[in-house]
Structure formats: C-alpha cells, structure tokens
Design a protein around this motif. Structure first.
Motif, mmCIF file in Angstrom:
data_model
loop_
_atom_site.group_PDB
_atom_site.id
_atom_site.type_symbol
_atom_site.label_atom_id
_atom_site.label_comp_id
_atom_site.label_asym_id
_atom_site.label_seq_id
_atom_site.Cartn_x
_atom_site.Cartn_y
_atom_site.Cartn_z
ATOM 1 N N ASP A 250 0.640 -1.077 0.425
ATOM 2 C CA ASP A 250 0.068 0.221 0.268
ATOM 3 C C ASP A 250 0.947 1.028 -0.383
ATOM 4 N N GLU A 251 1.900 1.210 0.951
ATOM 5 C CA GLU A 251 3.057 2.629 1.015
ATOM 6 C C GLU A 251 3.355 3.252 -0.092
ATOM 7 N N LEU A 252 4.014 1.120 -0.585
ATOM 8 C CA LEU A 252 5.139 1.952 -1.772
ATOM 9 C C LEU A 252 4.116 2.486 -2.904
ATOM 10 N N LEU A 270 9.265 -8.898 -3.181
ATOM 11 C CA LEU A 270 10.383 -8.953 -3.852
ATOM 12 C C LEU A 270 10.699 -8.638 -5.513
ATOM 13 N N GLU A 271 9.670 -10.054 -5.943
ATOM 14 C CA GLU A 271 9.771 -10.276 -7.339
ATOM 15 C C GLU A 271 9.106 -9.095 -7.822
ATOM 16 N N GLU A 272 7.671 -8.871 -7.708
ATOM 17 C CA GLU A 272 7.486 -6.805 -8.169
ATOM 18 C C GLU A 272 8.505 -6.120 -8.022
ATOM 19 N N LEU A 273 9.197 -5.465 -6.731
ATOM 20 C CA LEU A 273 9.791 -4.947 -6.760
ATOM 21 C C LEU A 273 11.270 -4.443 -7.455
ATOM 22 N N TRP A 274 11.935 -6.316 -8.076
ATOM 23 C CA TRP A 274 12.323 -6.449 -9.225
ATOM 24 C C TRP A 274 12.314 -6.239 -10.549
ATOM 25 N N LYS A 275 10.517 -6.192 -10.429
ATOM 26 C CA LYS A 275 10.675 -5.933 -12.059
ATOM 27 C C LYS A 275 10.561 -4.359 -12.761
ATOM 28 N N PHE A 276 9.596 -3.275 -11.335
ATOM 29 C CA PHE A 276 10.017 -2.430 -11.276
ATOM 30 C C PHE A 276 11.502 -1.255 -11.052
ATOM 31 N N ASN A 277 12.475 -2.271 -10.720
ATOM 32 C CA ASN A 277 13.099 -1.295 -10.608
ATOM 33 C C ASN A 277 14.251 -1.841 -11.970
#
Length: 280
Positions: A250-252, A270-277
């Motif tokens: 939510d916060e992200l 973590l997988e979603e953050l990796w994709k976003f990055n």
C-alpha cells in the motif's frame, strides 16, 4: 471431474443461552474434499463456534450440518468424530500419554486399531510433523511448537477426512507459528485431506484455497486470500489487522511504485520490486 462435497453448513444458527443473542445467524457454506479453507474473524465473530459444531461438541439451534453425507446429530456424533479431527490452541489440554508415542497411540487404541498398524501410523504421522526423534520424550519437556506438532500427529493418526486447527498457533511465538503453518502446508499436500484453519491472524491464510470471513455471526465475505487482501480498509473496519506485506505494498504504491496490488508474501513483493526496478 466434480469435487466431492465433504462439509455442508445449511442455514445454521446457534446461541449459547436460550434468550441470548445469536452467535451464528443463518450461516451457509460448503467445503470440498482436499480443499484448504481458512475461517477468519475477530474474537466473538463465531468462527470457533463453527469448529465446535462441525465436531459435534455443540448442536445447532436451527439449520443442518452434514459431514461426508451424514447429518450431525446425537445419533451420528461419534461417527462424525472419526472423520473430523480437531487441534485446539493449547496442546497441553490434549495430552493424555506419558510419552509422545503413547499420546499418538491413545486415539487409535480407543478405535481398536491393530498394534502393527498403530506402530506404522505413529512413525508416519510423527515423521510428517518432524517429531520422529521424540518417541519416548515426555510431552512436558517439549517446546510449545513441538507440543502442537505432536497434537497434530495424534489427530492425523486416526486418519480423519477433515482436520480443523482452531487457533492452533495462538499461544506460539512468531517462529513457532511459522513452523506449524509450514508443517500444516506439507501435511495438507501429502495427505490430501480437507483442512480448516480458524484464526484471526491474516498472515496464516495466504496458502489457503479459500477464505470465509466471519463478522457478527454472519459470513461477511467468501473469497480467495489474494482478493481479500485488496479489501484492506474494509478489513480494518471489522477489526482485522492487515498483514505487513499488504500494508507495505500500500505504502509503496502511494509513493508511485507500480506493484501487483495483492502480494501474498515477501517473495512475491520482492519479485514485483525487482520487475519495477528493471523498468527504470
């Protein structure tokens, strides 16, 4: 192939006192063979009453409960209890044997299971909960998490069709909770039994096939864990804490990070953050 219907609640109502408020009000749902269903809700929502009704510890005021084709009533209750095993939040209340193996054997002895088969089941069920090295250990020498695993093995040994965990991790620390849920997940996959977990902790529902949310004695929602986590504000309104991963997601997203809306665990996040990055 159609799945077999194993549990049916048909317009079930219940009250503890003749003139008291309804604890359950016209509750209806079905649970299928091999399915993992989590029943959640705040204290007093009716979720633990459902467990006691399923096992015949209580009888409904109105409506009908059917387990594997048999209506639960005074005439069938002992047959029903062969099919429905329960593990409660305090394992000390379930211990009757002087050693771990005695405790696992107790329920089978009452059912007249041959000794050779009992030995095999003791080994198999204790191995399933990773307690095979504690056969002659006295239960009071075990940790809380170990006691709960033995309690689960004792119920598995009688080969129920439905296993109910009623707030079975409530008295454990976070590590113990994680261990028990990992054990439960392994057992459900290997044994293929129907599993009902009753809890107020949304962290424990992520691996369930389906979630039934109770509120004020009625079904508030029936959905999947992923869909449920999308209803963060509504869950807070009925007194349920949203898991940390959902709060962090939510916060992200508020900060402009594009993520899947309902990450169920840290690995997915973590997988979603990796994709976003990777897009940046």
């Amino acid at each position: 192939m159609d799945r077999k219907k194993l549990v049916e609640f048909k317009n079930v109502s219940f009250q503890y006192e003749e003139e008291g408020a309804l604890v359950l009000n016209q509750v209806s749902f079905e649970i299928y063979e091999g399915e993992w269903v989590a029943i959640i809700g705040h204290n007093g929502s009716g979720k633990s009453t459902i467990a006691k009704l399923l096992n015949g510890l209580l009888m409904p005021k109105d409506g009908e409960i059917v387990v594997d084709g048999q209506k639960v009533d005074d005439d069938t209750v002992w047959d029903i209890r062969k099919d429905v095993g329960m593990v409660f939040q305090n394992p000390d209340n379930q211990f009757v044997g002087a050693t771990v193996q005695d405790d696992v054997a107790f329920g089978m002895e009452n059912r007249g299971i041959p000794r050779e088969e009992m030995r095999e089941r003791i080994q198999r069920t204790l191995s399933a909960v990773r307690m095979q090295d504690y056969l002659i250990t006295e239960p009071h020498r075990l940790s809380g998490g170990q006691k709960q695993r033995v309690a689960i093995a004792s119920v598995l040994a009688i080969a129920p069709k439905v296993l109910i965990l009623d707030e079975a991790t409530a008295m454990l620390d976070p590590t113990g909770r994680k261990e028990i849920m990992h054990t439960v997940n392994d057992i459900q996959e290997s044994e293929g039994l129907s599993l009902i977990t009753i809890t107020h902790d949304l962290q424990e529902i992520v691996q369930a096939d389906r979630v039934i949310v109770m509120n004020k004695g009625e079904i508030w929602e029936e959905t999947t864990p992923r869909e449920l986590f999308l209803q963060r504000e509504s869950l807070r309104e009925i007194g349920l804490d949203v898991p940390f991963v959902a709060q962090l997601t939510d916060e992200l997203m508020k900060q402009g990070v594009e993520l899947k809306e309902a990450a169920l665990n840290h690995e997915e996040l973590l997988e979603e953050l990796w994709k976003f990055n990777s897009k940046m």
